[in-house]
Design a protein around this motif. Structure first.
Motif, mmCIF file in Angstrom:
data_model
loop_
_atom_site.group_PDB
_atom_site.id
_atom_site.type_symbol
_atom_site.label_atom_id
_atom_site.label_comp_id
_atom_site.label_asym_id
_atom_site.label_seq_id
_atom_site.Cartn_x
_atom_site.Cartn_y
_atom_site.Cartn_z
ATOM 1 N N UNK A 2 0.895 -0.853 -0.189
ATOM 2 C CA UNK A 2 -0.260 -0.241 -0.283
ATOM 3 C C UNK A 2 0.960 1.257 -0.468
ATOM 4 N N UNK A 3 0.215 1.547 -0.525
ATOM 5 C CA UNK A 3 1.599 3.453 -1.054
ATOM 6 C C UNK A 3 0.366 5.011 -0.997
ATOM 7 N N UNK A 4 1.251 5.661 -0.228
ATOM 8 C CA UNK A 4 0.158 6.581 -0.251
ATOM 9 C C UNK A 4 1.764 8.119 -0.278
ATOM 10 N N UNK A 5 0.776 8.336 -1.087
ATOM 11 C CA UNK A 5 0.994 9.995 -1.807
ATOM 12 C C UNK A 5 0.119 11.014 -1.408
ATOM 13 N N UNK A 6 0.943 11.939 -0.894
ATOM 14 C CA UNK A 6 0.506 13.530 -0.064
ATOM 15 C C UNK A 6 1.191 14.707 -0.362
ATOM 16 N N UNK A 7 0.531 15.133 -0.880
ATOM 17 C CA UNK A 7 1.122 16.621 -1.381
ATOM 18 C C UNK A 7 0.801 17.706 -0.388
ATOM 19 N N UNK A 8 1.846 18.197 0.387
ATOM 20 C CA UNK A 8 1.856 19.266 1.394
ATOM 21 C C UNK A 8 2.002 20.449 1.165
ATOM 22 N N UNK A 9 2.068 21.299 1.478
ATOM 23 C CA UNK A 9 2.648 22.543 1.640
ATOM 24 C C UNK A 9 1.113 24.049 1.844
ATOM 25 N N UNK A 10 1.885 25.441 1.202
ATOM 26 C CA UNK A 10 0.680 26.383 1.051
ATOM 27 C C UNK A 10 0.815 27.190 0.147
ATOM 28 N N UNK A 11 -0.520 26.401 0.040
ATOM 29 C CA UNK A 11 -0.998 27.678 -0.786
ATOM 30 C C UNK A 11 -1.111 29.324 -1.352
ATOM 31 N N UNK A 12 -1.139 29.973 0.055
ATOM 32 C CA UNK A 12 -1.148 31.020 0.162
ATOM 33 C C UNK A 12 0.329 31.715 -0.385
ATOM 34 N N UNK A 13 1.404 30.819 0.077
ATOM 35 C CA UNK A 13 2.711 31.112 -0.237
ATOM 36 C C UNK A 13 3.322 31.041 -1.680
ATOM 37 N N UNK A 14 2.536 31.119 -2.230
ATOM 38 C CA UNK A 14 3.886 30.754 -3.886
ATOM 39 C C UNK A 14 4.263 29.538 -4.459
ATOM 40 N N UNK A 15 4.972 29.572 -4.221
ATOM 41 C CA UNK A 15 6.178 27.843 -4.415
ATOM 42 C C UNK A 15 5.879 26.876 -3.900
ATOM 43 N N UNK A 16 5.806 27.724 -2.353
ATOM 44 C CA UNK A 16 5.382 26.456 -0.938
ATOM 45 C C UNK A 16 3.962 25.698 -1.374
ATOM 46 N N UNK A 130 8.864 30.259 -1.753
ATOM 47 C CA UNK A 130 7.818 29.984 -0.628
ATOM 48 C C UNK A 130 7.431 30.646 0.494
ATOM 49 N N UNK A 131 8.053 31.687 1.007
ATOM 50 C CA UNK A 131 7.998 32.618 2.424
ATOM 51 C C UNK A 131 7.066 33.271 1.747
ATOM 52 N N UNK A 132 6.697 34.931 0.661
ATOM 53 C CA UNK A 132 5.709 35.620 0.552
ATOM 54 C C UNK A 132 4.633 35.005 0.231
ATOM 55 N N UNK A 133 3.942 36.124 0.594
ATOM 56 C CA UNK A 133 2.479 35.732 0.464
ATOM 57 C C UNK A 133 2.053 35.947 -0.980
ATOM 58 N N UNK A 134 1.658 34.774 -1.721
ATOM 59 C CA UNK A 134 1.219 35.306 -3.483
ATOM 60 C C UNK A 134 0.764 34.014 -4.174
ATOM 61 N N UNK A 135 -0.462 33.992 -4.410
ATOM 62 C CA UNK A 135 -0.585 33.211 -4.619
ATOM 63 C C UNK A 135 -0.411 32.140 -6.225
ATOM 64 N N UNK A 136 -0.702 31.414 -6.509
ATOM 65 C CA UNK A 136 0.020 30.807 -7.505
ATOM 66 C C UNK A 136 1.192 30.458 -7.143
ATOM 67 N N UNK A 137 1.564 29.714 -7.959
ATOM 68 C CA UNK A 137 3.355 29.115 -7.764
ATOM 69 C C UNK A 137 3.563 30.238 -9.599
ATOM 70 N N UNK A 138 5.421 29.664 -9.212
ATOM 71 C CA UNK A 138 6.168 30.072 -10.201
ATOM 72 C C UNK A 138 6.315 29.769 -11.771
ATOM 73 N N UNK A 139 6.572 30.385 -12.642
ATOM 74 C CA UNK A 139 7.464 29.514 -13.428
ATOM 75 C C UNK A 139 7.993 28.377 -14.239
ATOM 76 N N UNK A 140 8.671 28.536 -13.278
ATOM 77 C CA UNK A 140 9.667 27.088 -13.257
ATOM 78 C C UNK A 140 8.955 25.802 -12.220
ATOM 79 N N UNK A 141 8.615 26.317 -11.188
ATOM 80 C CA UNK A 141 8.034 25.705 -10.242
ATOM 81 C C UNK A 141 6.164 24.704 -10.530
ATOM 82 N N UNK A 142 5.763 25.962 -11.448
ATOM 83 C CA UNK A 142 4.812 25.232 -12.445
ATOM 84 C C UNK A 142 5.291 24.171 -13.384
ATOM 85 N N UNK A 143 6.118 24.037 -14.362
ATOM 86 C CA UNK A 143 6.766 23.797 -15.489
ATOM 87 C C UNK A 143 7.313 22.085 -14.805
ATOM 88 N N UNK A 144 7.729 22.305 -13.678
ATOM 89 C CA UNK A 144 8.101 21.018 -13.053
ATOM 90 C C UNK A 144 7.371 20.455 -11.888
#
Length: 174
Positions: A2-16, A130-144
């Motif tokens: 059994x495998x668990x894949x978990x996505x973690x992070x804060x969507x209010x901190x950009x790339x986080x 991944x520190x400053x408040x902002x919604x949405x991922x940067x271009x390089x992280x979106x591509x990743x």
């Protein structure tokens, strides 16, 4: 297995929010019955509860600052502290926040509870910010994100194939 894949992070901190986006993309994939994908955001205690269901492997998608070029996808096998080796004060400092907002704290608590799987990997991405408040991922992280999903599927397939021992592959850049 059994495998668990978990996505973690804060969507209010950009790339986080990288791990959250990875989990959202994977939620649309056809999953084998042995694989579950969850998005826990910053609610680490929810991940600890989920691990209580019993898994053989945990793959966590998260923004990880390792000083690499932005958008670099990395497979990391983290070292997890054993709370039995810590003083009472150190245990308190490490586990006092029951929100457990960082994966490292989640891993420590899950290990202490006996629910941390033996196979643990972090599929990380080097953020731009991944520190400053902002919604949405940067271009390089979106591509990743797509590269990370591919790497997670590679690891899942290795785990499901009992003939192959999974582990970190090469660092994949975008």
């Amino acid at each position: 297995m059994r495998i668990l894949v978990a996505g973690v992070g804060n969507v209010l901190l950009g790339d986080d929010g990288f791990g959250v986006e990875v989990a959202r993309r994977m939620a649309g994939d056809e999953l084998p019955p042995q694989v579950r994908v969850v998005e826990t955001g910053i609610a680490g205690i929810a991940l600890v509860h989920e691990l209580g269901e019993g898994y053989d492997a945990l793959l966590v998608a998260d923004a990880v600052d390792r000083g690499r070029p932005p958008g670099t996808v990395m497979v990391i096998e983290p070292e997890v502290v054993d709370v039995a080796t810590l003083s009472l004060a150190e245990r308190h400092d490490l586990l006092a926040d029951m929100h457990l907002a960082t994966p490292e704290r989640v891993f420590v608590l899950a290990r202490a509870l006996g629910t941390l799987p033996l196979r643990l990997m972090v599929i990380g991405c080097q953020p731009v910010d991944a520190v400053n408040p902002r919604r949405g991922l940067s271009g390089p992280v979106t591509a990743a994100v797509d590269h990370a999903v591919e790497e997670i599927w590679r690891q899942v397939n290795l785990l499901l194939d009992s003939q192959v021992a999974p582990g970190p592959g090469p660092v994949v850049g975008v």
